[in-house]
Design a protein around this motif. Structure first.
Motif, PDB file in Angstrom:
ATOM      1  N   ALA A 267      40.023  69.386  19.810  1.00 50.57           N
ATOM      2  CA  ALA A 267      40.459  70.686  21.674  1.00 50.57           C
ATOM      3  C   ALA A 267      38.931  70.238  22.057  1.00 50.57           C
ATOM      4  O   ALA A 267      39.377  69.502  23.422  1.00 50.57           O
ATOM      5  CB  ALA A 267      40.106  71.480  21.802  1.00 50.57           C
ATOM      6  N   ALA A 268      38.051  69.343  21.581  1.00 51.47           N
ATOM      7  CA  ALA A 268      36.322  69.616  22.105  1.00 51.47           C
ATOM      8  C   ALA A 268      36.722  68.112  22.257  1.00 51.47           C
ATOM      9  O   ALA A 268      35.565  67.190  23.241  1.00 51.47           O
ATOM     10  CB  ALA A 268      34.918  70.000  21.347  1.00 51.47           C
ATOM     11  N   ARG A 269      37.029  67.062  21.448  1.00 51.81           N
ATOM     12  CA  ARG A 269      36.999  65.133  21.788  1.00 51.81           C
ATOM     13  C   ARG A 269      37.961  65.560  23.247  1.00 51.81           C
ATOM     14  O   ARG A 269      37.612  64.436  24.232  1.00 51.81           O
ATOM     15  CB  ARG A 269      37.120  65.528  20.333  1.00 51.81           C
ATOM     16  CG  ARG A 269      37.084  63.321  20.871  1.00 51.81           C
ATOM     17  CD  ARG A 269      37.741  62.690  20.426  1.00 51.81           C
ATOM     18  NE  ARG A 269      37.208  61.395  19.994  1.00 51.81           N
ATOM     19  CZ  ARG A 269      36.661  60.486  18.665  1.00 51.81           C
ATOM     20  NH1 ARG A 269      36.096  61.013  17.635  1.00 51.81           N
ATOM     21  NH2 ARG A 269      35.896  59.370  18.906  1.00 51.81           N
ATOM     22  N   ALA A 270      39.062  66.249  23.327  1.00 51.61           N
ATOM     23  CA  ALA A 270      40.086  66.146  24.208  1.00 51.61           C
ATOM     24  C   ALA A 270      39.979  66.653  25.504  1.00 51.61           C
ATOM     25  O   ALA A 270      40.519  66.772  26.600  1.00 51.61           O
ATOM     26  CB  ALA A 270      41.823  66.666  23.960  1.00 51.61           C
ATOM     27  N   GLY A 271      39.022  67.579  25.820  1.00 45.29           N
ATOM     28  CA  GLY A 271      38.204  68.528  26.912  1.00 45.29           C
ATOM     29  C   GLY A 271      39.096  69.510  27.390  1.00 45.29           C
ATOM     30  O   GLY A 271      39.207  70.166  28.358  1.00 45.29           O
ATOM     31  N   VAL A 272      39.639  70.043  25.972  1.00 42.63           N
ATOM     32  CA  VAL A 272      40.492  71.244  26.927  1.00 42.63           C
ATOM     33  C   VAL A 272      40.139  72.224  25.367  1.00 42.63           C
ATOM     34  O   VAL A 272      39.942  72.582  24.657  1.00 42.63           O
ATOM     35  CB  VAL A 272      41.738  70.800  25.870  1.00 42.63           C
ATOM     36  CG1 VAL A 272      42.614  69.008  27.311  1.00 42.63           C
ATOM     37  CG2 VAL A 272      42.619  70.683  24.848  1.00 42.63           C
ATOM     38  N   SER A 273      40.978  73.360  26.046  1.00 43.27           N
ATOM     39  CA  SER A 273      41.044  74.114  24.382  1.00 43.27           C
ATOM     40  C   SER A 273      41.739  74.511  23.061  1.00 43.27           C
ATOM     41  O   SER A 273      42.587  73.460  23.432  1.00 43.27           O
ATOM     42  CB  SER A 273      41.256  75.712  25.291  1.00 43.27           C
ATOM     43  OG  SER A 273      42.762  75.761  25.818  1.00 43.27           O
ATOM     44  N   LYS A 274      40.629  74.578  22.627  1.00 38.80           N
ATOM     45  CA  LYS A 274      42.026  75.220  21.159  1.00 38.80           C
ATOM     46  C   LYS A 274      43.393  76.041  21.055  1.00 38.80           C
ATOM     47  O   LYS A 274      44.108  75.577  20.637  1.00 38.80           O
ATOM     48  CB  LYS A 274      40.799  76.042  20.082  1.00 38.80           C
ATOM     49  CG  LYS A 274      42.158  75.875  18.148  1.00 38.80           C
ATOM     50  CD  LYS A 274      40.736  76.624  17.703  1.00 38.80           C
ATOM     51  CE  LYS A 274      41.381  76.420  16.461  1.00 38.80           C
ATOM     52  NZ  LYS A 274      40.225  77.937  15.182  1.00 38.80           N
ATOM     53  N   PRO A 275      43.170  76.672  22.127  1.00 35.83           N
ATOM     54  CA  PRO A 275      44.858  77.268  22.027  1.00 35.83           C
ATOM     55  C   PRO A 275      45.575  76.266  22.029  1.00 35.83           C
ATOM     56  O   PRO A 275      46.887  77.229  21.921  1.00 35.83           O
ATOM     57  CB  PRO A 275      44.210  78.302  22.652  1.00 35.83           C
ATOM     58  CG  PRO A 275      42.671  78.630  22.476  1.00 35.83           C
ATOM     59  CD  PRO A 275      42.145  77.809  22.345  1.00 35.83           C
ATOM     60  N   LEU A 276      45.100  75.239  23.758  1.00 35.04           N
ATOM     61  CA  LEU A 276      46.498  74.270  24.516  1.00 35.04           C
ATOM     62  C   LEU A 276      46.517  73.846  22.952  1.00 35.04           C
ATOM     63  O   LEU A 276      47.876  73.671  23.483  1.00 35.04           O
ATOM     64  CB  LEU A 276      45.048  73.892  25.454  1.00 35.04           C
ATOM     65  CG  LEU A 276      45.994  73.165  25.813  1.00 35.04           C
ATOM     66  CD1 LEU A 276      47.327  73.890  26.302  1.00 35.04           C
ATOM     67  CD2 LEU A 276      45.793  72.231  27.231  1.00 35.04           C
TER      68      LEU A 276
END
Length: 201
Positions: free
Chosen positions: A43-52
């Motif tokens: 998620a961090a690498r993709a720049g999104v949230s973990k829930p997403l």
């Protein structure tokens, strides 16, 4: 009437967001290995949230399976024409390696996503890895069989044994590449050719 694409977060089409997450996950798995990667790191690498990430792919195993399938399909699509086209022997071996290296260029650890020895064999990810390896092994056997048949050898155990050796050689070359990332696919292929010739009478 214009049909609008299904939108994900921040108005981005769902397919595009999914592709971004997959790209991030593949890079994580390729660089760090299955056990070191978490959904949070993806998620961090993709720049999104973990829930997403969970919403799109469910579990870590499910995400890993998508990456395994994508890598195997990419390699098979690239190498199959080489096996179909080239004459059995050194030319096929070199062109196969050149194609594998070229396909993996930029992120050679993708090969290890399929050949990570630490994946639990009885897990969902392990079953997917086994299936992908079998597909790649079957393609390798096609080339090996053609070579041995051209030299009058029709022993299927020899085919199996030589193919096991070939798969190990490819993996070893990719692992060496990971330790020498400055090498280009062409340099790797040339070196492989020199070493292969040195081993033959």
């Amino acid at each position: 009437m214009t049909v609008k694409p299904h939108l994900g977060t921040r108005g981005m089409p769902r397919a595009e967001r999914e592709s971004e997450i997959l790209t991030a996950a593949l890079a994580e798995f390729a660089e760090r290995g299955y056990h070191q990667v978490t959904m949070a790191s993806v998620a961090a690498r993709a720049g999104v949230s973990k829930p997403l990430v969970h919403a799109y792919f469910g579990t870590k195993d499910s995400l890993y399976i998508r990456c395994v399938d994508d890598v195997a399909e990419e390699i098979l699509e690239a190498v199959t024409p080489v096996v179909d086209r080239e004459e059995p022997g050194l030319a096929m071996a070199l062109e196969t390696m050149r194609t594998v290296f070229g396909t993996l260029e930029g992120l050679p650890g993708r090969w290890m996503v399929v050949y990570d020895p630490r994946i639990p064999a009885d897990s969902e990810a392990g079953l997917a890895v086994d299936k992908a390896r079998r597909r790649l092994t079957e393609l390798g056997a096609t080339g090996v069989r053609a070579l041995l048949h051209a030299r009058g050898n029709h022993d299927e155990l020899d085919v199996s044994g030589m193919n096991a050796l070939w798969q190990a050689v490819v993996t070893a070359q990719v692992q060496w590449w990971l330790d020498h990332p400055e090498q280009t696919p062409e340099q790797l292929t040339d070196r492989f050719g020199r070493l292969l010739v040195a081993l033959t009478p």
